[in-house]
Design a protein around this motif. Structure first.
Motif, PDB file in Angstrom:
ATOM      1  N   PRO A  74       0.819  -1.224   0.000  1.00 21.62           N
ATOM      2  CA  PRO A  74       0.000   0.000   0.000  1.00 21.62           C
ATOM      3  C   PRO A  74       0.846   1.265   0.000  1.00 21.62           C
ATOM      4  O   PRO A  74       0.427   2.290  -0.542  1.00 21.62           O
ATOM      5  CB  PRO A  74      -0.819  -0.118   1.293  1.00 21.62           C
ATOM      6  CG  PRO A  74      -0.858  -1.585   1.572  1.00 21.62           C
ATOM      7  CD  PRO A  74       0.475  -2.099   1.133  1.00 21.62           C
ATOM      8  N   ASP A  75       2.048   1.204   0.599  1.00 18.77           N
ATOM      9  CA  ASP A  75       2.913   2.384   0.628  1.00 18.77           C
ATOM     10  C   ASP A  75       3.393   2.769  -0.762  1.00 18.77           C
ATOM     11  O   ASP A  75       3.732   3.928  -1.016  1.00 18.77           O
ATOM     12  CB  ASP A  75       4.113   2.152   1.557  1.00 18.77           C
ATOM     13  CG  ASP A  75       4.925   0.926   1.161  1.00 18.77           C
ATOM     14  OD1 ASP A  75       4.349  -0.013   0.574  1.00 18.77           O
ATOM     15  OD2 ASP A  75       6.135   0.911   1.449  1.00 18.77           O
ATOM     16  N   ARG A  76       3.418   1.804  -1.674  1.00 21.34           N
ATOM     17  CA  ARG A  76       3.806   2.068  -3.062  1.00 21.34           C
ATOM     18  C   ARG A  76       2.599   2.074  -4.002  1.00 21.34           C
ATOM     19  O   ARG A  76       2.755   2.212  -5.208  1.00 21.34           O
ATOM     20  CB  ARG A  76       4.804   1.000  -3.528  1.00 21.34           C
ATOM     21  CG  ARG A  76       6.106   0.992  -2.733  1.00 21.34           C
ATOM     22  CD  ARG A  76       6.983  -0.172  -3.138  1.00 21.34           C
ATOM     23  NE  ARG A  76       8.188  -0.232  -2.312  1.00 21.34           N
ATOM     24  CZ  ARG A  76       9.057  -1.243  -2.321  1.00 21.34           C
ATOM     25  NH1 ARG A  76       8.839  -2.284  -3.132  1.00 21.34           N
ATOM     26  NH2 ARG A  76      10.118  -1.222  -1.542  1.00 21.34           N
ATOM     27  N   ARG A  77       1.431   1.851  -3.434  1.00 18.91           N
ATOM     28  CA  ARG A  77       0.183   1.822  -4.197  1.00 18.91           C
ATOM     29  C   ARG A  77       0.232   0.793  -5.310  1.00 18.91           C
ATOM     30  O   ARG A  77      -0.210   1.042  -6.440  1.00 18.91           O
ATOM     31  CB  ARG A  77      -0.142   3.211  -4.755  1.00 18.91           C
ATOM     32  CG  ARG A  77      -0.330   4.257  -3.672  1.00 18.91           C
ATOM     33  CD  ARG A  77      -0.709   5.587  -4.263  1.00 18.91           C
ATOM     34  NE  ARG A  77      -0.885   6.601  -3.226  1.00 18.91           N
ATOM     35  CZ  ARG A  77      -1.207   7.863  -3.457  1.00 18.91           C
ATOM     36  NH1 ARG A  77      -1.413   8.275  -4.699  1.00 18.91           N
ATOM     37  NH2 ARG A  77      -1.335   8.710  -2.463  1.00 18.91           N
ATOM     38  N   GLU A  78       0.784  -0.379  -4.994  1.00 12.36           N
ATOM     39  CA  GLU A  78       0.881  -1.416  -6.002  1.00 12.36           C
ATOM     40  C   GLU A  78       0.952  -2.792  -5.349  1.00 12.36           C
ATOM     41  O   GLU A  78       1.148  -2.921  -4.135  1.00 12.36           O
ATOM     42  CB  GLU A  78       2.124  -1.215  -6.874  1.00 12.36           C
ATOM     43  CG  GLU A  78       3.435  -1.385  -6.111  1.00 12.36           C
ATOM     44  CD  GLU A  78       4.660  -1.141  -6.972  1.00 12.36           C
ATOM     45  OE1 GLU A  78       4.546  -0.351  -7.933  1.00 12.36           O
ATOM     46  OE2 GLU A  78       5.719  -1.726  -6.684  1.00 12.36           O
ATOM     47  N   MET A  90       3.714  -9.832 -12.312  1.00 10.28           N
ATOM     48  CA  MET A  90       2.826  -8.876 -12.956  1.00 10.28           C
ATOM     49  C   MET A  90       2.485  -7.787 -11.943  1.00 10.28           C
ATOM     50  O   MET A  90       1.967  -8.061 -10.863  1.00 10.28           O
ATOM     51  CB  MET A  90       1.549  -9.566 -13.451  1.00 10.28           C
ATOM     52  CG  MET A  90       0.594  -8.626 -14.176  1.00 10.28           C
ATOM     53  SD  MET A  90      -0.737  -9.531 -15.033  1.00 10.28           S
ATOM     54  CE  MET A  90      -1.612 -10.258 -13.664  1.00 10.28           C
ATOM     55  N   LYS A  91       2.804  -6.544 -12.270  1.00 11.43           N
ATOM     56  CA  LYS A  91       2.558  -5.425 -11.374  1.00 11.43           C
ATOM     57  C   LYS A  91       1.148  -4.881 -11.605  1.00 11.43           C
ATOM     58  O   LYS A  91       0.715  -4.681 -12.743  1.00 11.43           O
ATOM     59  CB  LYS A  91       3.578  -4.315 -11.612  1.00 11.43           C
ATOM     60  CG  LYS A  91       3.456  -3.140 -10.660  1.00 11.43           C
ATOM     61  CD  LYS A  91       4.522  -2.077 -10.935  1.00 11.43           C
ATOM     62  CE  LYS A  91       5.896  -2.568 -10.568  1.00 11.43           C
ATOM     63  NZ  LYS A  91       6.911  -1.481 -10.670  1.00 11.43           N
ATOM     64  N   LEU A  92       0.425  -4.667 -10.503  1.00  9.27           N
ATOM     65  CA  LEU A  92      -0.942  -4.174 -10.569  1.00  9.27           C
ATOM     66  C   LEU A  92      -1.141  -3.061  -9.547  1.00  9.27           C
ATOM     67  O   LEU A  92      -0.530  -3.072  -8.480  1.00  9.27           O
ATOM     68  CB  LEU A  92      -1.943  -5.298 -10.266  1.00  9.27           C
ATOM     69  CG  LEU A  92      -1.980  -6.490 -11.220  1.00  9.27           C
ATOM     70  CD1 LEU A  92      -2.855  -7.588 -10.638  1.00  9.27           C
ATOM     71  CD2 LEU A  92      -2.484  -6.067 -12.585  1.00  9.27           C
ATOM     72  N   PRO A  93      -2.023  -2.107  -9.846  1.00 12.01           N
ATOM     73  CA  PRO A  93      -2.377  -1.106  -8.832  1.00 12.01           C
ATOM     74  C   PRO A  93      -3.237  -1.755  -7.753  1.00 12.01           C
ATOM     75  O   PRO A  93      -3.912  -2.757  -7.999  1.00 12.01           O
ATOM     76  CB  PRO A  93      -3.169  -0.068  -9.628  1.00 12.01           C
ATOM     77  CG  PRO A  93      -3.745  -0.836 -10.773  1.00 12.01           C
ATOM     78  CD  PRO A  93      -2.712  -1.872 -11.127  1.00 12.01           C
ATOM     79  N   LEU A  94      -3.219  -1.185  -6.563  1.00 12.08           N
ATOM     80  CA  LEU A  94      -4.007  -1.746  -5.466  1.00 12.08           C
ATOM     81  C   LEU A  94      -5.492  -1.774  -5.766  1.00 12.08           C
ATOM     82  O   LEU A  94      -6.227  -2.578  -5.221  1.00 12.08           O
ATOM     83  CB  LEU A  94      -3.760  -0.949  -4.180  1.00 12.08           C
ATOM     84  CG  LEU A  94      -2.406  -1.134  -3.515  1.00 12.08           C
ATOM     85  CD1 LEU A  94      -2.309  -0.237  -2.300  1.00 12.08           C
ATOM     86  CD2 LEU A  94      -2.163  -2.577  -3.133  1.00 12.08           C
ATOM     87  N   THR A  95      -5.934  -0.857  -6.625  1.00 11.82           N
ATOM     88  CA  THR A  95      -7.351  -0.770  -6.949  1.00 11.82           C
ATOM     89  C   THR A  95      -7.794  -1.822  -7.963  1.00 11.82           C
ATOM     90  O   THR A  95      -8.989  -1.976  -8.207  1.00 11.82           O
ATOM     91  CB  THR A  95      -7.689   0.620  -7.503  1.00 11.82           C
ATOM     92  OG1 THR A  95      -6.805   0.917  -8.600  1.00 11.82           O
ATOM     93  CG2 THR A  95      -7.509   1.687  -6.430  1.00 11.82           C
TER      94      THR A  95
END
Length: 214
Positions: A74-78, A90-95
């Motif tokens: 969450p601190d990196r929003r990912e 695979m990198k994803l946004p928290l949303t």
């Protein structure tokens, strides 16, 4: 179940609505601990080992003979969905819905306190949560959480399009600071950033295709 099964199970986003003034905000995730997690979606279960430290989270599971790893930052929003054997992430946004239920997201919800009890050796408060948006999306159920934000149990229904019944429980909770390296990707990891709306999945996460004979 294909290789993307873990991402599918983890793909349970919470849509936040305007919170009622009389409700209590759920506790922020301030604890450090490890635990065994069981997640059931419409009756299909997945087990994982969870490592958590003040909002940072790592989930390890094994599905169809493959190791699966999810690191939530969450601190990196990912978040990173990783298959260690292939060294691809695979990198994803928290949303993104594939990230799923996140403790920091749960802490944004509000609910009515129904009482206290003891689960998995922890004193928890039981909250009745009815957080539904005008379009019918959101969460309707109950959440059991410690004062310092260990979400020990959750059950209810994700409303809206593609609604599912969900249940999550933690057992074998072991409090204590976690190794910071648990929340970092492997040094030799190849990271992909894909737009989930395009429906693309990196090859390492795709289910094996059946070989068709003429």
């Amino acid at each position: 179940m294909g290789r993307i099964v873990t991402a599918v199970f983890f793909g349970l986003g919470l849509l936040l609505a305007s919170l009622p003034a009389h409700a209590d905000r759920l506790p922020a995730p301030m604890a450090a601990f490890s635990a065994s997690q069981t997640l059931s979606v419409d009756g299909t279960a997945l087990s994982a080992r969870l490592f958590h430290d003040k909002g940072l989270e790592r989930r390890e599971s094994r599905v169809d003979g493959l190791n699966n790893l999810l690191i939530i930052r969450p601190d990196r929003r990912e978040a990173l969905v990783i298959q260690p054997e292939s060294k691809v992430g695979m990198k994803l946004p928290l949303t993104d819905p594939e990230v799923g239920v996140v403790a920091t997201t749960l802490s944004l919800l509000s609910g009515t306190v129904e009482g206290t009890e003891t689960l998995a050796g922890e004193k928890v408060t039981r909250y009745r949560v009815q957080d539904i948006t005008p379009d019918g999306s959101g969460f309707d159920g109950r959440v059991w959480a410690t004062k310092d934000g260990i979400y020990v149990k959750l059950e209810g229904r994700m409303a809206g399009e593609g609604a599912v019944t969900i249940a999550m429980t933690l057992t074998d909770i072991r409090r204590g600071a976690q190794d910071p390296t648990l929340f970092e990707p492997p040094a030799d990891l190849s990271i992909m950033t894909l737009d989930p709306l395009q429906g693309r999945v990196p090859p390492a996460f795709q289910a094996e295709k059946e070989t068709k004979t003429p």
